[in-house]
Design a protein around this motif. Structure first.
Motif, PDB file in Angstrom:
ATOM      1  N   ARG A 153       0.837  -1.200   0.000  1.00  0.00           N
ATOM      2  CA  ARG A 153       0.000   0.000   0.000  1.00  0.00           C
ATOM      3  C   ARG A 153       0.879   1.260   0.000  1.00  0.00           C
ATOM      4  NH1 ARG A 153      -3.456  -1.468   5.216  1.00  0.00           N
ATOM      5  NH2 ARG A 153      -1.337  -2.072   5.796  1.00  0.00           N
ATOM      6  N   LEU A 154       0.452   2.229  -0.789  1.00  0.00           N
ATOM      7  CA  LEU A 154       1.049   3.572  -0.789  1.00  0.00           C
ATOM      8  C   LEU A 154       0.016   4.548  -0.270  1.00  0.00           C
ATOM      9  CD1 LEU A 154       3.162   4.102  -4.040  1.00  0.00           C
ATOM     10  CD2 LEU A 154       3.946   4.243  -1.672  1.00  0.00           C
ATOM     11  N   PHE A 155       0.355   5.243   0.809  1.00  0.00           N
ATOM     12  CA  PHE A 155      -0.564   6.206   1.399  1.00  0.00           C
ATOM     13  C   PHE A 155      -0.296   7.589   0.784  1.00  0.00           C
ATOM     14  CE2 PHE A 155       0.057   2.846   4.499  1.00  0.00           C
ATOM     15  CZ  PHE A 155      -1.244   2.520   4.836  1.00  0.00           C
ATOM     16  N   LEU A 156      -1.341   8.201   0.221  1.00  0.00           N
ATOM     17  CA  LEU A 156      -1.283   9.527  -0.377  1.00  0.00           C
ATOM     18  C   LEU A 156      -2.262  10.427   0.342  1.00  0.00           C
ATOM     19  CD1 LEU A 156      -0.656   7.367  -2.774  1.00  0.00           C
ATOM     20  CD2 LEU A 156      -0.928   9.346  -4.273  1.00  0.00           C
ATOM     21  N   PRO A 157      -2.149  11.730   0.198  1.00  0.00           N
ATOM     22  CA  PRO A 157      -3.140  12.626   0.807  1.00  0.00           C
ATOM     23  C   PRO A 157      -4.544  12.322   0.261  1.00  0.00           C
ATOM     24  CG  PRO A 157      -1.212  13.863   0.177  1.00  0.00           C
ATOM     25  CD  PRO A 157      -1.045  12.499  -0.389  1.00  0.00           C
ATOM     26  N   GLY A 158      -5.404  11.752   1.136  1.00  0.00           N
ATOM     27  CA  GLY A 158      -6.792  11.513   0.757  1.00  0.00           C
ATOM     28  C   GLY A 158      -7.071  10.171   0.126  1.00  0.00           C
ATOM     29  N   THR A 159      -6.077   9.342  -0.151  1.00  0.00           N
ATOM     30  CA  THR A 159      -6.337   8.072  -0.824  1.00  0.00           C
ATOM     31  C   THR A 159      -5.222   7.085  -0.518  1.00  0.00           C
ATOM     32  OG1 THR A 159      -6.830   7.005  -2.928  1.00  0.00           O
ATOM     33  CG2 THR A 159      -5.143   8.708  -2.927  1.00  0.00           C
ATOM     34  N   VAL A 160      -5.518   5.799  -0.836  1.00  0.00           N
ATOM     35  CA  VAL A 160      -4.558   4.715  -0.701  1.00  0.00           C
ATOM     36  C   VAL A 160      -4.483   4.002  -2.040  1.00  0.00           C
ATOM     37  CG1 VAL A 160      -3.939   2.591   0.508  1.00  0.00           C
ATOM     38  CG2 VAL A 160      -5.077   4.436   1.741  1.00  0.00           C
ATOM     39  N   THR A 161      -3.274   3.713  -2.519  1.00  0.00           N
ATOM     40  CA  THR A 161      -3.072   2.997  -3.773  1.00  0.00           C
ATOM     41  C   THR A 161      -2.421   1.659  -3.463  1.00  0.00           C
ATOM     42  OG1 THR A 161      -2.810   5.042  -5.018  1.00  0.00           O
ATOM     43  CG2 THR A 161      -1.925   3.050  -6.008  1.00  0.00           C
TER      44      THR A 161
END
Length: 736
Positions: A153-161
């Motif tokens: 998982r990659l955590f981004l501002p407002g979302t997870v990819t």
């Protein structure tokens, strides 16, 4: 009567600007060889001047413009370094914020404990990343990413990819690269466009704010297009630019060809910014305003051409008219012998007999006050003390030196008047003496004579008569006689020989006549190699006898035991001057008073030179002794040192501020620092600040911003630059 009538006719024609030939036809002055010679000589000088000026102006314009463009290029590469360092500092700040975030640490602990991340925790970490990214004012930051080692998982501002493979740590951290997230993490995720788009990525390992092994990765994505657009506005005219880490190219925009300008990054070690400019960038095009000086000089040149045309007519008229008058009467019966006599007299008058006619005709317009010019211009009175009468075969110049101890300028004027009167009395048909006053104590005398061998006798007689007329024990006359000149071109060399003859005064003393002699092989002078050190020691000791011993030994060794040439003695005096000046400069640096010395002007005797430097050294000894008596360790000096040490970390501390605080000069503050600290004010303050910063880096955990402020620096960049200059490494590397 017929001759007079013919001359009057020619005079009227001359006033109308024409000449009359023997046939009675009118002819223009342009047909006159004398006129053409004068006019074209003037014209050649003007053309040479215009050509030289134009070449000089174009070269100066191009070199000056190229210098300005190179300075601008250096400023542009500094702007590139500033902008990109701001991006690096922003990325480092974002990474530090994520590393120190408690929310991110909580998620890491849940992941490492194999605990399921609930929606509330997920909401908090996504909100935390949004907050950290939003806190940055840098518009080039597209987003930030956080991923844990072994997680997909990659955590981004407002979302997870979600990735198709687990995340691995970066091989090099921190790193900077133009690539996509997929290529960087070696994944093939296609669902998120942000992972496949190319960015300038700053990557670092996630350590959760603790010292230890890395537990994940932090990626800061910078917009490449917006960076290129912003830098293009700053770097107008550049062919391209690139970012290089060591020998590896990280980023390139435009064509990296042409002349290169580079600047190292202050935010990250081994990072270099390069700017490329094409060769055509440094070739300036001439603008209309730049051509204005050339137009003005051209107009001035045309004006001079008109002036020279009028002057050429004026100066060629008398000779041309006389020549035409003689030619008109040569063919008439009964007048041939008489005209031949007139022609021979005219030729003798202007000096053709001695080979001067060509020189006189050419130079007379330039020597406006010369005697020949006055004769050619039909002036009746000729001033004998301005220029010589060139109809004599030989010219012998001499220079008279006058030294008087009383009377001032009036006394010199009286001696000049006596010299002129004696020269007038001694002049006759075979020789003439002329006087030209160069300075009050320096007078040139010129002998124009037909007898080459008798010049020495004439000058001896002149010197004896002048001495009898002056008859003053306080006035000393010395005469230097040069070589004989048989042409105008050789007169300058003969006058230089007269100056060389007068230089024999240094060994022969005053009150004599010196004739120029070729240098013979005489012994030179011996000068001690440590003379400056000996004089410095004597000045510091304050012992006048030590100065006397040095000068007496030098005089005895070279002027009594040897037979040096005047040139060798002059060189000896020059060496003595340099040693005295060096000694004065040394003792001046140890006191608050500047001591200077003026070089003696020729001519002088050896005794006068040594006495002059003896007085200078004795005065310097007294001045240094008085100065050092009052420049010791005083209360003011102690107060200055205490004040500087107490305000080392004050950003407002300056040399002027310290001087104003105590009401003393900045020079005195500098002398105190030099004496007490062994260095200048600025160097001492900077060294103390850097030593304190190094101590804080070794023993504390304060940030670079806090350390820079605590040590008196106004910003981190200035602190980094000064720290690296003194310590040789960056502050962060020094701490690590």
């Amino acid at each position: 009567m017929e001759i007079i009538h013919q001359a009057n006719c020619f005079d009227k024609c001359r006033k109308r600007g024409i000449c009359v030939q023997a046939s009675g036809k009118e002819a223009s002055f342009i047909e006159s060889r004398t006129f053409r010679r004068l006019f074209f000589s003037y014209l050649a000088v003007i053309l040479v001047f215009l050509s030289v000026y134009a070449i000089w102006y174009f070269q100066s314009y191009n070199s000056n413009n190229e210098r300005i463009l190179r300075e601008k290029a250096a400023q542009q590469v500094q702007q590139l370094e500033t902008v990109m360092d701001q991006q690096m500092i922003t990325a480092q700040s974002l990474c530090n914020s994520i590393n120190t975030s408690e929310t991110c640490r909580t998620i890491l602990q849940a992941y490492m404990g194999h605990t399921q991340i609930d929606s509330l925790q997920l909401y908090r970490i996504l909100g935390e990343l949004s907050r950290i990214k939003g806190a940055s004012s840098n518009m080039n930051v597209y987003t930030v990413m956080l991923g844990f080692q072994g997680d997909n998982r990659l955590f981004l501002p407002g979302t997870v990819t979600y990735l198709d493979s687990s995340i691995e740590l970066l091989e090099r951290a921190p790193m900077l690269m133009v690539t996509s997230v997929n290529e960087l993490l070696n994944t093939k995720e296609q669902t998120a466009i942000v992972l496949d788009k190319t960015y300038l990525i700053y990557g670092d390992n996630y350590t959760s704010g603790t010292v230890g092994s890395a537990k994940g990765v932090i990626l800061v994505l910078l917009e490449v297009n917006s960076l290129e657009k912003m830098l293009t506005e700053y770097l107008a005219g550049a062919a391209g630019f690139e970012i290089v880490s060591g020998k590896r190219q990280l980023f390139c925009s435009g064509e990296c060809e042409g002349e290169m300008f580079e600047a190292p990054s202050l935010a990250r070690q081994n990072l270099t910014y390069r700017l490329y400019l094409p060769e055509s960038h440094f070739k300036a095009a001439m603008v209309l305003t730049a051509m204005l000086p050339l137009f003005l000089v051209l107009i001035l040149g045309l004006l001079f051409v008109g002036i020279t045309y009028g002057l050429s007519i004026r100066y060629s008229t008398p000779i041309f008219s006389i020549g035409q008058m003689v030619e008109a009467w040569r063919g008439k019966e009964g007048n041939a012998d008489e005209m031949e006599q007139i022609y021979a007299s005219i030729s003798s008058l202007i000096g053709e007999r001695n080979g001067y006619r060509e020189q006189v005709v050419t130079m007379s317009p330039y020597a406006r006050q010369g005697a020949l010019h006055q004769l050619i211009s039909e002036q009746k009175e000729v001033s004998l003390d301005i220029d010589p009468a060139f109809h004599h075969a030989f010219l012998v110049p001499a220079v008279l030196n006058i030294q008087t101890e009383e009377g001032g300028e009036a006394r010199y004027s009286d001696i000049h008047a006596l010299l002129r009167e004696i020269c007038r009395q001694m002049s006759n048909e075979s020789h003439v003496l002329f006087v030209h006053v160069k300075q009050l104590n320096q007078v040139y005398v010129l002998l124009s004579s037909d007898d080459e061998e008798g010049s020495g006798v004439i000058y001896q007689k002149l010197f004896r008569k002048l001495g009898e007329a002056v008859d003053d024990a306080n006035t000393h006359l010395t005469l230097g006689v040069g070589t004989t000149a048989s042409s105008i071109q050789g007169l300058r060399d003969a006058m230089e020989d007269a100056d060389h003859a007068l230089s024999q005064i240094v060994t022969g003393g005053r009150g004599s006549v010196f004739f120029f002699e070729e240098l013979t092989e005489l012994s030179g002078c011996r000068y001690p190699h440590d003379a400056a050190e000996q004089l410095t020691k004597a000045l510091k000791s304050g012992d006048a006898a030590e100065v006397d011993r040095f000068l007496n030994a030098l005089y005895e060794e070279n002027l009594k035991r040897r037979d040096p040439s005047p040139a060798a003695v002059i060189q000896l005096v020059e060496d003595l001057h340099l040693s005295v000046r060096s000694a004065l400069r040394t003792v001046s640096s140890l006191s608050t008073t500047t001591m200077r010395i003026e070089r003696m002007e020729m001519p002088f005797t050896a005794e006068e030179a040594f006495e002059y430097y003896r007085r200078v050294l004795c005065q310097a000894q007294a001045l240094y002794a008085d100065n050092t008596d009052t420049a010791g360790e005083t209360d003011v000096e102690e107060s200055v040192c205490t004040y500087i040490n107490a305000h080392l970390t004050d950003p407002e501390l300056s040399l002027t501020g310290v001087a104003d605080h105590f009401g003393i000069s900045t020079r005195l503050v500098g002398v105190v620092c030099k004496r007490r600290f062994g260095t200048n004010f600025l160097q001492y303050v900077r060294d103390c600040q850097i030593r304190k910063a190094a101590e804080m880096l070794r023993t504390g955990e304060a940030s670079l911003e806090e350390i820079s402020k605590a040590c008196g620096f106004t910003n981190v960049l200035t602190f980094r630059r000064n720290f690296k200059t003194v310590m040789g490494v960056n502050p962060s590397d020094y701490r690590g």
